[in-house]
Design a protein around this motif. Structure first.
Motif, mmCIF file in Angstrom:
data_model
loop_
_atom_site.group_PDB
_atom_site.id
_atom_site.type_symbol
_atom_site.label_atom_id
_atom_site.label_comp_id
_atom_site.label_asym_id
_atom_site.label_seq_id
_atom_site.Cartn_x
_atom_site.Cartn_y
_atom_site.Cartn_z
ATOM 1 N N ASN A 28 -12.363 49.722 29.737
ATOM 2 C CA ASN A 28 -12.534 48.278 29.285
ATOM 3 C C ASN A 28 -11.217 47.889 28.647
ATOM 4 O O ASN A 28 -10.661 48.214 27.574
ATOM 5 C CB ASN A 28 -13.600 48.465 28.075
ATOM 6 C CG ASN A 28 -13.874 47.008 27.839
ATOM 7 O OD1 ASN A 28 -13.135 46.018 27.722
ATOM 8 N ND2 ASN A 28 -15.179 46.840 27.236
ATOM 9 N N LEU A 29 -10.369 46.933 29.400
ATOM 10 C CA LEU A 29 -9.490 46.139 28.795
ATOM 11 C C LEU A 29 -9.444 44.955 27.923
ATOM 12 O O LEU A 29 -8.412 44.424 27.689
ATOM 13 C CB LEU A 29 -8.272 45.927 30.094
ATOM 14 C CG LEU A 29 -8.042 47.026 30.965
ATOM 15 C CD1 LEU A 29 -6.990 46.743 32.092
ATOM 16 C CD2 LEU A 29 -7.418 48.089 30.000
ATOM 17 N N GLY A 30 -10.552 44.752 27.832
ATOM 18 C CA GLY A 30 -10.865 43.365 26.934
ATOM 19 C C GLY A 30 -10.206 43.288 25.827
ATOM 20 O O GLY A 30 -9.760 42.177 25.374
ATOM 21 N N GLY A 31 -9.965 44.288 24.962
ATOM 22 C CA GLY A 31 -9.436 44.404 23.701
ATOM 23 C C GLY A 31 -7.803 44.180 23.722
ATOM 24 O O GLY A 31 -7.426 43.593 22.833
ATOM 25 N N ALA A 260 -12.551 41.701 29.473
ATOM 26 C CA ALA A 260 -12.682 42.848 30.419
ATOM 27 C C ALA A 260 -13.406 42.253 31.416
ATOM 28 O O ALA A 260 -14.342 41.479 31.408
ATOM 29 C CB ALA A 260 -13.354 43.835 29.745
ATOM 30 N N GLU A 261 -13.106 43.006 32.885
ATOM 31 C CA GLU A 261 -14.114 42.689 34.010
ATOM 32 C C GLU A 261 -15.274 42.965 33.690
ATOM 33 O O GLU A 261 -15.800 43.812 33.217
ATOM 34 C CB GLU A 261 -13.580 43.386 35.221
ATOM 35 C CG GLU A 261 -12.229 43.102 35.747
ATOM 36 C CD GLU A 261 -10.978 43.563 34.852
ATOM 37 O OE1 GLU A 261 -11.269 44.392 34.077
ATOM 38 O OE2 GLU A 261 -9.871 42.846 35.200
ATOM 39 N N LYS A 282 -26.223 40.997 30.731
ATOM 40 C CA LYS A 282 -24.523 40.898 30.686
ATOM 41 C C LYS A 282 -23.962 42.371 30.412
ATOM 42 O O LYS A 282 -24.332 42.860 29.362
ATOM 43 C CB LYS A 282 -24.219 39.831 29.685
ATOM 44 C CG LYS A 282 -24.679 38.432 30.059
ATOM 45 C CD LYS A 282 -24.135 37.383 29.009
ATOM 46 C CE LYS A 282 -24.943 35.834 29.164
ATOM 47 N NZ LYS A 282 -24.001 35.215 28.443
ATOM 48 N N ARG A 283 -23.239 42.817 31.354
ATOM 49 C CA ARG A 283 -22.488 44.021 31.145
ATOM 50 C C ARG A 283 -20.894 43.873 31.396
ATOM 51 O O ARG A 283 -20.703 43.264 32.434
ATOM 52 C CB ARG A 283 -23.169 45.093 31.818
ATOM 53 C CG ARG A 283 -24.415 45.440 31.273
ATOM 54 C CD ARG A 283 -24.692 46.219 30.017
ATOM 55 N NE ARG A 283 -25.966 46.470 29.491
ATOM 56 C CZ ARG A 283 -26.655 46.010 28.763
ATOM 57 N NH1 ARG A 283 -26.192 44.553 28.393
ATOM 58 N NH2 ARG A 283 -27.788 46.108 28.274
ATOM 59 N N THR A 284 -20.295 44.738 30.761
ATOM 60 C CA THR A 284 -18.837 44.979 31.220
ATOM 61 C C THR A 284 -18.681 46.270 32.220
ATOM 62 O O THR A 284 -19.821 47.305 32.023
ATOM 63 C CB THR A 284 -17.955 45.442 29.820
ATOM 64 O OG1 THR A 284 -18.261 46.258 29.181
ATOM 65 C CG2 THR A 284 -17.834 43.934 29.142
ATOM 66 N N PHE A 285 -17.921 46.440 32.891
ATOM 67 C CA PHE A 285 -17.639 47.663 33.780
ATOM 68 C C PHE A 285 -17.327 48.833 32.740
ATOM 69 O O PHE A 285 -16.696 48.735 31.676
ATOM 70 C CB PHE A 285 -16.518 47.494 34.715
ATOM 71 C CG PHE A 285 -16.988 46.589 35.781
ATOM 72 C CD1 PHE A 285 -17.588 47.183 37.123
ATOM 73 C CD2 PHE A 285 -16.258 45.436 35.887
ATOM 74 C CE1 PHE A 285 -17.958 46.150 38.015
ATOM 75 C CE2 PHE A 285 -16.423 44.571 37.175
ATOM 76 C CZ PHE A 285 -17.314 44.963 37.862
ATOM 77 N N GLY A 286 -17.924 49.840 33.014
ATOM 78 C CA GLY A 286 -17.858 51.005 32.379
ATOM 79 C C GLY A 286 -19.181 51.443 31.206
ATOM 80 O O GLY A 286 -19.099 52.144 30.618
ATOM 81 N N GLN A 287 -19.856 50.168 31.216
ATOM 82 C CA GLN A 287 -20.912 49.870 30.076
ATOM 83 C C GLN A 287 -22.346 50.367 31.195
ATOM 84 O O GLN A 287 -22.371 49.860 31.847
ATOM 85 C CB GLN A 287 -21.145 48.833 29.540
ATOM 86 C CG GLN A 287 -22.160 48.752 28.538
ATOM 87 C CD GLN A 287 -22.155 47.443 27.827
ATOM 88 O OE1 GLN A 287 -21.826 46.282 28.430
ATOM 89 N NE2 GLN A 287 -22.849 47.035 26.659
ATOM 90 N N PRO A 288 -23.099 51.045 30.438
ATOM 91 C CA PRO A 288 -24.485 51.422 31.141
ATOM 92 C C PRO A 288 -25.317 50.227 31.268
ATOM 93 O O PRO A 288 -25.209 49.264 30.840
ATOM 94 C CB PRO A 288 -25.338 52.309 30.311
ATOM 95 C CG PRO A 288 -24.394 52.294 28.912
ATOM 96 C CD PRO A 288 -23.300 51.790 29.178
ATOM 97 N N ILE A 289 -25.800 49.916 32.666
ATOM 98 C CA ILE A 289 -26.791 48.967 32.979
ATOM 99 C C ILE A 289 -27.909 48.714 31.909
ATOM 100 O O ILE A 289 -28.032 47.805 31.317
ATOM 101 C CB ILE A 289 -27.101 48.695 34.219
ATOM 102 C CG1 ILE A 289 -26.029 48.575 35.141
ATOM 103 C CG2 ILE A 289 -27.953 47.625 34.461
ATOM 104 C CD1 ILE A 289 -26.038 48.660 36.677
ATOM 105 N N PHE A 290 -28.640 49.841 31.971
ATOM 106 C CA PHE A 290 -29.741 50.043 31.107
ATOM 107 C C PHE A 290 -29.413 50.562 29.872
ATOM 108 O O PHE A 290 -29.180 51.788 29.985
ATOM 109 C CB PHE A 290 -31.081 50.631 31.838
ATOM 110 C CG PHE A 290 -31.133 49.872 33.055
ATOM 111 C CD1 PHE A 290 -31.883 48.711 33.145
ATOM 112 C CD2 PHE A 290 -30.679 50.496 34.253
ATOM 113 C CE1 PHE A 290 -32.044 48.153 34.252
ATOM 114 C CE2 PHE A 290 -31.233 49.851 35.476
ATOM 115 C CZ PHE A 290 -31.718 48.483 35.545
ATOM 116 N N GLY A 291 -29.559 50.106 28.613
ATOM 117 C CA GLY A 291 -29.237 50.774 27.436
ATOM 118 C C GLY A 291 -27.699 50.086 26.960
ATOM 119 O O GLY A 291 -27.193 49.551 27.842
#
Length: 339
Positions: A28-31, A260-261, A282-291
């Motif tokens: 996650n490169l958002g930061g 982040a993407e 809404k999810r970022t890559f690397g984040q679980p879809i559910f939860g």
């Protein structure tokens, strides 16, 4: 049925490929990129329909809200339409969007849109007067856009938006000309369609004006900032459809220049083309879809819509809310009318 089955399998592969991605594979490169662009209000979605579907909408939009989501989609509907949208955004910020679409021919359409972000005047504070010095200042944004869309073939459409943007912070102003480019393609496999959009593309901008700080020193030269350019790819189809009911599903991949993407999932259930129930994720890559693991500020969305003919017009009223993990909820309501 065979085409529907193929679409469902493809979508499942798409979704589960995201599920197995973790932060080690796609960090996650958002930061690292956050805060590098201006005109953040351009990211606030317009209309209750698209925002209720998690903003996974560039391959779905077939109404006047396409002025915001995908300029190529203005030719995906036949009637002339107008939209008014209001968003009660976070921390007492208000966002407005107005737009209209006129069809020149069956293959050409033009549109115009106006959006603004505004809030109450704020009291100025200084190093020696942290509770205010009696002077108030304002902050606000406006954008005026013109769009042209053309249906190149029965399956493929393209469009372009030219947008003037202005941001005001007290005595400082920042101005830019930005562009959106969009495509919309019916694949010919069932009801599936694919869209690609590049939004808010343009040169860097810098504030203009003069600021006087404590001690009387004045500054008139400032750092430049990039616009919030966003590259989006979307895919949508109807896995279930009868004369009375329709289920639309969509997925969208976003590559912003200042965060982040991420990807969006959306669904809309329509009953008798009158009542609409919608939801999105809404999810970022690397984040679980559910939860939720707390790495993303955005979370889920939901909403409802109603359609009814009134006199000589067709009227759509849509409501949506979006949940943010740390900041609470944002609410939107919109109304669109057409011939």
């Amino acid at each position: 049925m065979k085409n529907i089955f193929i679409n469902i399998i493809a979508l499942c592969i798409f979704i589960f490929s995201f599920e197995i991605m973790d932060a080690q594979l796609i960090p996650n490169l958002g930061g690292q990129r956050a805060g590098i662009s201006a005109y953040q209000f351009l990211k606030i979605g317009a209309g209750g329909r698209g925002t209720a579907m998690g903003e996974s909408f560039i391959a779905v939009t077939n109404d006047v809200s396409a002025l915001y989501w995908n300029p190529a989609a203005l030719t995906q509907f036949d009637n002339n339409q107008f939209i008014a949208s209001h968003s009660a955004w976070l921390v007492d910020i208000q966002h407005e969007f107005l737009g209209g679409v006129y069809h020149l021919t069956s293959a050409d359409a033009i549109g115009i849109a106006f959006s603004s972000l505004h809030l109450d005047d704020m009291q100025q504070t200084t190093e020696t007067q942290p509770f205010g010095n009696g002077r108030y200042f304002t902050f606000g944004d406006i954008a005026i856009a013109g769009t042209y869309s053309r249906k190149m073939t029965e399956q493929f459409s393209t469009g372009i938006t030219i947008r003037y943007v202005e941001e005001t912070l007290d005595v400082l102003k920042m101005r830019s000309w930005l562009f959106d480019l969009g495509t919309y393609y019916h694949t010919g496999i069932g009801t599936s369609r694919f869209a690609v959009v590049v939004s808010n593309f343009g040169d860097n901008a810098f504030p203009e004006g003069t600021v006087e700080v404590l001690g009387g020193k004045k500054y008139s030269t400032f750092q430049s900032f990039s616009p919030p350019t966003l590259f989006k790819m979307g895919f949508a189809f109807e896995p279930y459809q009868t004369d009375m009911e329709r289920l639309t599903t969509s997925i969208q991949l976003n590559h912003p220049n200042d965060n982040a993407e991420n990807f969006r999932l959306g669904a809309e259930f329509a009953w008798n083309n009158t009542l609409f129930l919608r939801a999105g994720l809404k999810r970022t890559f690397g984040q679980p879809i559910f939860g939720d693991d707390g790495t993303n500020a955005e979370d889920y969305t939901a909403g409802v819509g109603f359609f009814a003919p009134v006199a000589f017009m067709n009227v759509n009223v849509d409501y949506s809310f979006a949940h943010f993990n740390r900041l609470g909820y944002a609410h939107r309501i919109s109304m669109s009318v057409g011939e």
